[in-house]
Design a protein around this motif. Structure first.
Motif, PDB file in Angstrom:
ATOM      1  N   ASN A 247     -14.409  -7.000  -4.765  1.00  0.00           N
ATOM      2  CA  ASN A 247     -14.392  -7.245  -6.215  1.00  0.00           C
ATOM      3  C   ASN A 247     -13.222  -8.151  -6.563  1.00  0.00           C
ATOM      4  O   ASN A 247     -13.370  -9.154  -7.249  1.00  0.00           O
ATOM      5  CB  ASN A 247     -14.277  -5.926  -7.003  1.00  0.00           C
ATOM      6  N   THR A 248     -12.037  -7.764  -6.061  1.00  0.00           N
ATOM      7  CA  THR A 248     -10.859  -8.577  -6.332  1.00  0.00           C
ATOM      8  C   THR A 248     -10.809  -9.786  -5.396  1.00  0.00           C
ATOM      9  O   THR A 248     -10.246 -10.810  -5.746  1.00  0.00           O
ATOM     10  CB  THR A 248      -9.591  -7.712  -6.163  1.00  0.00           C
ATOM     11  N   GLY A 249     -11.364  -9.640  -4.208  1.00  0.00           N
ATOM     12  CA  GLY A 249     -11.408 -10.756  -3.276  1.00  0.00           C
ATOM     13  C   GLY A 249     -10.184 -10.882  -2.397  1.00  0.00           C
ATOM     14  O   GLY A 249      -9.981 -11.901  -1.750  1.00  0.00           O
ATOM     15  N   ASP A 250      -9.348  -9.830  -2.346  1.00  0.00           N
ATOM     16  CA  ASP A 250      -8.160  -9.877  -1.485  1.00  0.00           C
ATOM     17  C   ASP A 250      -8.526  -9.284  -0.121  1.00  0.00           C
ATOM     18  O   ASP A 250      -8.297  -8.110   0.160  1.00  0.00           O
ATOM     19  CB  ASP A 250      -7.021  -9.082  -2.137  1.00  0.00           C
ATOM     20  N   LEU A 251      -9.095 -10.125   0.726  1.00  0.00           N
ATOM     21  CA  LEU A 251      -9.569  -9.642   2.026  1.00  0.00           C
ATOM     22  C   LEU A 251      -8.419  -9.217   2.934  1.00  0.00           C
ATOM     23  O   LEU A 251      -8.589  -8.366   3.803  1.00  0.00           O
ATOM     24  CB  LEU A 251     -10.404 -10.726   2.706  1.00  0.00           C
ATOM     25  N   GLY A 252      -7.247  -9.813   2.737  1.00  0.00           N
ATOM     26  CA  GLY A 252      -6.085  -9.437   3.544  1.00  0.00           C
ATOM     27  C   GLY A 252      -5.696  -7.997   3.276  1.00  0.00           C
ATOM     28  O   GLY A 252      -5.531  -7.196   4.212  1.00  0.00           O
ATOM     29  N   LEU A 253      -5.575  -7.639   2.001  1.00  0.00           N
ATOM     30  CA  LEU A 253      -5.227  -6.268   1.644  1.00  0.00           C
ATOM     31  C   LEU A 253      -6.345  -5.316   2.075  1.00  0.00           C
ATOM     32  O   LEU A 253      -6.080  -4.214   2.573  1.00  0.00           O
ATOM     33  CB  LEU A 253      -4.995  -6.170   0.125  1.00  0.00           C
ATOM     34  N   GLY A 254      -7.600  -5.775   1.921  1.00  0.00           N
ATOM     35  CA  GLY A 254      -8.741  -4.964   2.357  1.00  0.00           C
ATOM     36  C   GLY A 254      -8.665  -4.688   3.849  1.00  0.00           C
ATOM     37  O   GLY A 254      -8.913  -3.560   4.302  1.00  0.00           O
ATOM     38  N   SER A 255      -8.300  -5.700   4.640  1.00  0.00           N
ATOM     39  CA  SER A 255      -8.180  -5.514   6.092  1.00  0.00           C
ATOM     40  C   SER A 255      -7.066  -4.524   6.418  1.00  0.00           C
ATOM     41  O   SER A 255      -7.206  -3.697   7.319  1.00  0.00           O
ATOM     42  CB  SER A 255      -7.866  -6.849   6.772  1.00  0.00           C
ATOM     43  N   ALA A 256      -5.970  -4.623   5.669  1.00  0.00           N
ATOM     44  CA  ALA A 256      -4.855  -3.690   5.901  1.00  0.00           C
ATOM     45  C   ALA A 256      -5.318  -2.254   5.657  1.00  0.00           C
ATOM     46  O   ALA A 256      -5.016  -1.350   6.453  1.00  0.00           O
ATOM     47  CB  ALA A 256      -3.684  -4.045   4.989  1.00  0.00           C
ATOM     48  N   ILE A 257      -6.080  -2.053   4.580  1.00  0.00           N
ATOM     49  CA  ILE A 257      -6.598  -0.701   4.304  1.00  0.00           C
ATOM     50  C   ILE A 257      -7.512  -0.267   5.450  1.00  0.00           C
ATOM     51  O   ILE A 257      -7.441   0.869   5.932  1.00  0.00           O
ATOM     52  CB  ILE A 257      -7.367  -0.670   2.956  1.00  0.00           C
ATOM     53  N   GLY A 258      -8.370  -1.186   5.894  1.00  0.00           N
ATOM     54  CA  GLY A 258      -9.297  -0.878   6.989  1.00  0.00           C
ATOM     55  C   GLY A 258      -8.571  -0.416   8.240  1.00  0.00           C
ATOM     56  O   GLY A 258      -8.966   0.558   8.891  1.00  0.00           O
TER      57      GLY A 258
ATOM     58  N   TYR B  76     -11.995   2.026  -2.150  1.00  0.00           N
ATOM     59  CA  TYR B  76     -10.847   1.199  -2.546  1.00  0.00           C
ATOM     60  C   TYR B  76     -10.829  -0.099  -1.731  1.00  0.00           C
ATOM     61  O   TYR B  76     -10.585  -1.183  -2.258  1.00  0.00           O
ATOM     62  CB  TYR B  76      -9.547   1.987  -2.358  1.00  0.00           C
ATOM     63  N   LEU B  77     -11.130   0.047  -0.438  1.00  0.00           N
ATOM     64  CA  LEU B  77     -11.202  -1.142   0.432  1.00  0.00           C
ATOM     65  C   LEU B  77     -12.242  -2.123  -0.127  1.00  0.00           C
ATOM     66  O   LEU B  77     -11.993  -3.323  -0.253  1.00  0.00           O
ATOM     67  CB  LEU B  77     -11.589  -0.700   1.847  1.00  0.00           C
ATOM     68  N   TYR B  78     -13.412  -1.572  -0.482  1.00  0.00           N
ATOM     69  CA  TYR B  78     -14.492  -2.413  -1.014  1.00  0.00           C
ATOM     70  C   TYR B  78     -14.061  -3.092  -2.314  1.00  0.00           C
ATOM     71  O   TYR B  78     -14.288  -4.289  -2.504  1.00  0.00           O
ATOM     72  CB  TYR B  78     -15.731  -1.549  -1.240  1.00  0.00           C
ATOM     73  N   ASP B  79     -13.421  -2.315  -3.174  1.00  0.00           N
ATOM     74  CA  ASP B  79     -13.006  -2.854  -4.471  1.00  0.00           C
ATOM     75  C   ASP B  79     -11.998  -3.989  -4.288  1.00  0.00           C
ATOM     76  O   ASP B  79     -12.116  -5.060  -4.893  1.00  0.00           O
ATOM     77  CB  ASP B  79     -12.397  -1.721  -5.316  1.00  0.00           C
TER      78      ASP B  79
ATOM     79  N   LEU C 130       0.828  -1.218   0.000  1.00  0.00           N
ATOM     80  CA  LEU C 130       0.000   0.000   0.000  1.00  0.00           C
ATOM     81  C   LEU C 130       0.861   1.267   0.000  1.00  0.00           C
ATOM     82  O   LEU C 130       0.480   2.280  -0.578  1.00  0.00           O
ATOM     83  CB  LEU C 130      -0.940   0.003   1.212  1.00  0.00           C
ATOM     84  N   LEU C 131       2.041   1.173   0.637  1.00  0.00           N
ATOM     85  CA  LEU C 131       2.944   2.335   0.653  1.00  0.00           C
ATOM     86  C   LEU C 131       3.316   2.771  -0.760  1.00  0.00           C
ATOM     87  O   LEU C 131       3.479   3.953  -1.030  1.00  0.00           O
ATOM     88  CB  LEU C 131       4.221   2.001   1.427  1.00  0.00           C
ATOM     89  N   GLY C 132       3.449   1.800  -1.654  1.00  0.00           N
ATOM     90  CA  GLY C 132       3.855   2.133  -3.024  1.00  0.00           C
ATOM     91  C   GLY C 132       2.725   2.040  -4.036  1.00  0.00           C
ATOM     92  O   GLY C 132       2.972   2.107  -5.235  1.00  0.00           O
ATOM     93  N   ASP C 133       1.495   1.864  -3.561  1.00  0.00           N
ATOM     94  CA  ASP C 133       0.372   1.655  -4.479  1.00  0.00           C
ATOM     95  C   ASP C 133      -0.244   2.998  -4.905  1.00  0.00           C
ATOM     96  O   ASP C 133      -0.828   3.711  -4.075  1.00  0.00           O
ATOM     97  CB  ASP C 133      -0.681   0.785  -3.764  1.00  0.00           C
ATOM     98  N   PRO C 134      -0.149   3.347  -6.197  1.00  0.00           N
ATOM     99  CA  PRO C 134      -0.693   4.643  -6.637  1.00  0.00           C
ATOM    100  C   PRO C 134      -2.197   4.772  -6.418  1.00  0.00           C
ATOM    101  O   PRO C 134      -2.689   5.873  -6.152  1.00  0.00           O
ATOM    102  CB  PRO C 134      -0.348   4.702  -8.130  1.00  0.00           C
ATOM    103  N   SER C 135      -2.931   3.669  -6.508  1.00  0.00           N
ATOM    104  CA  SER C 135      -4.382   3.747  -6.286  1.00  0.00           C
ATOM    105  C   SER C 135      -4.683   4.110  -4.831  1.00  0.00           C
ATOM    106  O   SER C 135      -5.578   4.903  -4.545  1.00  0.00           O
ATOM    107  CB  SER C 135      -5.054   2.416  -6.621  1.00  0.00           C
ATOM    108  N   PHE C 136      -3.913   3.503  -3.916  1.00  0.00           N
ATOM    109  CA  PHE C 136      -4.115   3.815  -2.500  1.00  0.00           C
ATOM    110  C   PHE C 136      -3.754   5.278  -2.224  1.00  0.00           C
ATOM    111  O   PHE C 136      -4.452   5.981  -1.493  1.00  0.00           O
ATOM    112  CB  PHE C 136      -3.265   2.875  -1.634  1.00  0.00           C
ATOM    113  N   HIS C 137      -2.659   5.727  -2.842  1.00  0.00           N
ATOM    114  CA  HIS C 137      -2.253   7.134  -2.655  1.00  0.00           C
ATOM    115  C   HIS C 137      -3.348   8.069  -3.147  1.00  0.00           C
ATOM    116  O   HIS C 137      -3.664   9.073  -2.511  1.00  0.00           O
ATOM    117  CB  HIS C 137      -0.955   7.427  -3.417  1.00  0.00           C
ATOM    118  N   ARG C 138      -3.928   7.698  -4.306  1.00  0.00           N
ATOM    119  CA  ARG C 138      -4.992   8.532  -4.870  1.00  0.00           C
ATOM    120  C   ARG C 138      -6.208   8.551  -3.940  1.00  0.00           C
ATOM    121  O   ARG C 138      -6.814   9.595  -3.698  1.00  0.00           O
ATOM    122  CB  ARG C 138      -5.387   7.980  -6.247  1.00  0.00           C
ATOM    123  N   ALA C 139      -6.534   7.372  -3.414  1.00  0.00           N
ATOM    124  CA  ALA C 139      -7.683   7.276  -2.503  1.00  0.00           C
ATOM    125  C   ALA C 139      -7.442   8.106  -1.250  1.00  0.00           C
ATOM    126  O   ALA C 139      -8.340   8.816  -0.770  1.00  0.00           O
ATOM    127  CB  ALA C 139      -7.936   5.816  -2.144  1.00  0.00           C
TER     128      ALA C 139
END
Lengths: 294, 458
Positions: free
Chosen positions: A258-269, A251-254, A54-63
């Motif tokens: 949508n992608t189904g990566d609940l681990g990454l979603g939890s990290a965003i949460g 982004y968390l929802y997506d 997430l530190l290097g993810d441009p979508s997360f930065h945008r969000a």
């Protein structure tokens, strides 16, 4: 039965529900943030990789940027507008006040999804009410794509959110204004203070707890912005063109659903939770409310 | 009550008494409700998100009940709610329907992870064994496949054509039978695009194309055989055809060769159609039917034609959307569920009636010879719309699904918008290089996201 145990017996159902539906999911989400999930049953421990990604993810930065901009705009616009309307209504008497209060609060009765759908229609190029009104007033905007132009998406979201939240927060301020000690205001006026000075030095300090509360809840709800862009920008799953409407929760929802990566979603949460906690603490500290409570 | 027990007798006071009573009553209600709903649970439950599907399935369901001695319930749930609840219920291991219809965008969510973990029945062997594959438009199985296995029966084909305002087109002296390629089509621009009332704003365009959303570009890319992902789930949109398509598209919506406007959805689309804001509209079969119900006063003014091809003799259609029927692994009656699925999707006479009611072309080619598919459609001036779509159906391109599809759509949209920005400020100069660069960036980002999934190769 031991009388000391009785209170615990009565709060036991609440505690049981809280443990099952709040504490356990929270702990599970904390654990999940260190895993990568793939499908309903498969997970792999990845340590802090989700956070590192997430530190290097441009979508997360945008969000994060979008959410921060929305939060700042909400605070800067909602609070003064809500306060201004509350002061205006406070000065009125009788049925007019009740009617205006209902009118301004009414957007809250319909819910975020409805508001999003409604404003999506209002912002329609050529046929939307907003576009027509702007064209009639300024000769501009008839074909403007407020929800399709990355530069205009965030202003459109802010305007839509204002329509809902100003009336809601106005009710808090109106209630607080009614609780201000009139004798203090009168004393200030006798001492020669003008209306602005009375408001600045007497009324506002008397309302500081409510102002602090509204400030904190506005920031929290702004960081949790989700259903409004989802409905307003439905054709892009709530993200808007070039991710211009992407918020942290969208982004968390997506990622999670949508992608189904609940681990990454939890990290965003958890990052969102930490941000909200941190910002709220700073606000409480700066406003001095926490110290007063202590 | 006062004789045997008084609230005052309760040792901890009135409020605790009522709290306790409330807790007991609500607990008992939950138990009673749960047990009664479990007792009355029908043997087969099908969940769908489309009201017209639900209506059209009732007849088959009743017949199936009589023939198989089971009870069938068709539930209607909003698509987002259906997909979210189904996903969550499968994760949590709670009760789910035996069969469910889901949209093409959602299937990959359910088929992610190791194949053994997928909570839907793998239908591949049944489809092969019973000779169903040969009877279907094979490209439609792509939407419902993962790693070579099929997890849903396709409900539709959704070939795409162009709906056009025949009255206005005729007025302008345009002969649509002479439009074979997109070049032929665009050449009509100067004849059509006009400021009719002299207020400086163009009132009539050639075609409705979205200015930012990816669907317009995606439909055209699919027509050229470019899908977002390939059969193995690799990112596949970074192609020379994509560069050409985006550059072509930008010239249609911006600059001196502009021929398109965005008419939006719902009411604004309908108003645009009535006003003749655009003369041509991309329309899969389902949209031709929506137009019939939403713009009834356009009756007789509209016709449907195949998409112009990219090259002479090339593909004259694309595809847009899709619905599939899945059988969940938790069903207690997998064989019955499969029989019901076949009865719903492959019953010839029923498919004819369903086409008449929904305008959606089924993927079962045997059915297209039924009279309903060849019947003239009064709304489209007596044109046999079903026959036209059936003639295009075999050409529909495959469209492979992965869980990363929405992210890919977002990335493609980003490429498009950044290219548009460049086109606005620099025109054609370096445009294709910018598109190529942005496509590469988008592909690399997606590959990073997909690649970090340590289990993606399972």
């Amino acid at each position: 039965m031991n009388k000391r145990l009785v209170p615990y017996l009565f709060i036991a159902p609440y505690l049981a529900l809280t443990v099952v539906f709040t504490i356990y999911p929270l702990l599970n989400a904390a654990v999940l943030a260190f895993y990568q999930t793939n499908g309903p049953a498969s997970r792999t421990f990845v340590g802090i990789d989700n956070f590192r990604f997430l530190l290097g993810d441009p979508s997360f930065h945008r969000a994060l940027t979008n959410t921060t901009v929305f939060t700042a705009a909400s605070v800067v616009l909602v609070l003064p507008l809500a306060m201004g309307l509350a002061v205006l209504l406070h000065g009125r008497k009788g049925r007019a006040r009740g009617f205006l209060r209902l009118l301004l609060f009414s957007p809250n009765l319909v819910g975020g999804i409805f508001v999003g759908i409604l404003f999506a229609v209002l912002f329609t190029p050529r046929y939307g009410l907003m576009n027509r009104a702007l064209h009639a007033l300024f000769g501009w905007g008839l074909e403007e794509r407020f929800l399709g132009n990355p530069a205009l998406v965030m202003p459109a979201i802010v305007v839509t959110a204002l329509w809902v939240s100003v009336g809601f927060n106005m009710i808090y301020f109106l209630a607080a204004l009614q609780g201000v000690d009139k004798t203090l205001e009168e004393a200030a006026r006798i001492d020669g203070a003008n209306r602005l000075q009375v408001f600045r030095y007497v009324t506002l300090p008397s309302m500081r707890h409510v102002v602090g509360f509204v400030l904190v809840t506005t920031v929290i709800s702004s960081f949790q912005l989700f259903e409004l862009p989802l409905a307003l920008l439905a054709s892009t799953d709530g993200k808007g063109p070039d991710n211009s409407g992407l918020t942290l929760i969208t982004y968390l929802y997506d990622v999670g659903f949508n992608t189904g990566d609940l681990g990454l979603g939890s990290a965003i949460g958890w990052i969102v939770a930490a941000l909200i906690f941190g910002v709220s603490m700073i606000q409480l500290k700066l406003s001095g409310l926490a110290r007063e409570q202590a | 009550m006062s004789r045997f027990f008084s609230i005052e007798d309760f040792p901890y006071g009135k409020a605790p008494f009522w709290l306790l009573a409330l807790a007991l009553v609500s607990t008992l209600s939950v138990i009673v409700t749960q047990s009664s709903s479990a007792a009355s649970r029908p043997e087969l439950v099908l969940a769908t998100f489309a009201p017209n599907h639900r209506e059209s399935y009732q007849g088959v369901a009743r017949r199936f009940e009589r023939e198989h001695g089971v009870r069938v319930t068709v539930e209607l749930v909003h698509s987002r709610a259906l997909e979210t609840r189904l996903g969550n219920a499968l994760l949590a291991g709670t009760d789910v329907p035996d069969l469910a219809e889901i949209g093409a965008g959602a299937i990959a969510y359910f088929t992610r992870g190791p194949l053994s973990d997928v909570a839907l029945h793998d239908l591949t062997d049944r489809i092969e064994r019973e000779g169903i594959r040969k009877r279907l438009v094979e490209s439609r199985l792509s939407l419902w496949s993962s790693r070579g296995r099929v997890f849903a029966l396709p409900h539709d084909v959704h070939p795409v054509g162009l709906v056009y305002r025949a009255d206005l087109v005729e007025e302008l002296g345009i002969d649509v039978s002479r439009i074979e390629t997109w070049d032929d089509f665009v050449a009509l621009g100067p004849k059509v695009v006009r400021d009719l009332d002299g207020d400086g704003i163009v009132d009539r365009y050639l075609i409705d194309l979205p200015m930012g959303a990816a669907w317009g570009v995606q439909v055209l890319l699919l027509q050229r055989g470019v899908s977002l992902f390939d059969e193995r789930g690799n990112v596949a949109f970074d192609q020379p055809e994509t560069v050409e398509t985006i550059a072509w598209y930008l010239h249609r919506i911006e600059g001196k060769d502009r021929v398109a406007t965005e008419c939006g959805w719902g009411q604004s689309l309908m108003k645009a159609m009535i006003d003749g804001l655009a003369l041509f509209y991309m329309a899969p079969d389902w949209r031709t039917h929506t137009i019939m119900t939403d713009v009834p006063n356009a009756k007789g003014k509209l016709r449907v034609m195949p998409l112009p091809a990219w090259t002479p003799g090339g593909r004259r259609t694309s595809t847009w959307g899709g619905t599939g029927l899945v059988v969940t692994k938790t069903t207690r009656h997998p064989e019955l569920a499969w029989q019901l699925a076949k009865a719903l999707y492959f019953d010839g006479a029923e498919l004819g009636r369903r086409f008449a009611a929904t305008g959606i072309l089924p993927p079962l080619a045997d059915a297209w010879s039924l009279p309903e598919f060849r019947a003239p459609n009064a709304f489209y001036g007596g044109q046999p719309v079903g026959e036209l779509f059936a003639s295009l159906a075999r050409e529909t391109p495959p469209d492979w699904a992965t869980p990363y599809k929405t992210q890919a759509e977002t990335r493609l949209s980003d490429v498009f918008l950044r290219s548009l920005e460049h086109f606005r400020s620099h025109g054609d100069s370096g445009l294709k290089d910018v598109i190529r660069r942005e496509l590469r960036v988008a592909r690399e980002y997606l590959e990073t996201v997909i690649g970090r999934n340590v289990q993606a190769r399972h």
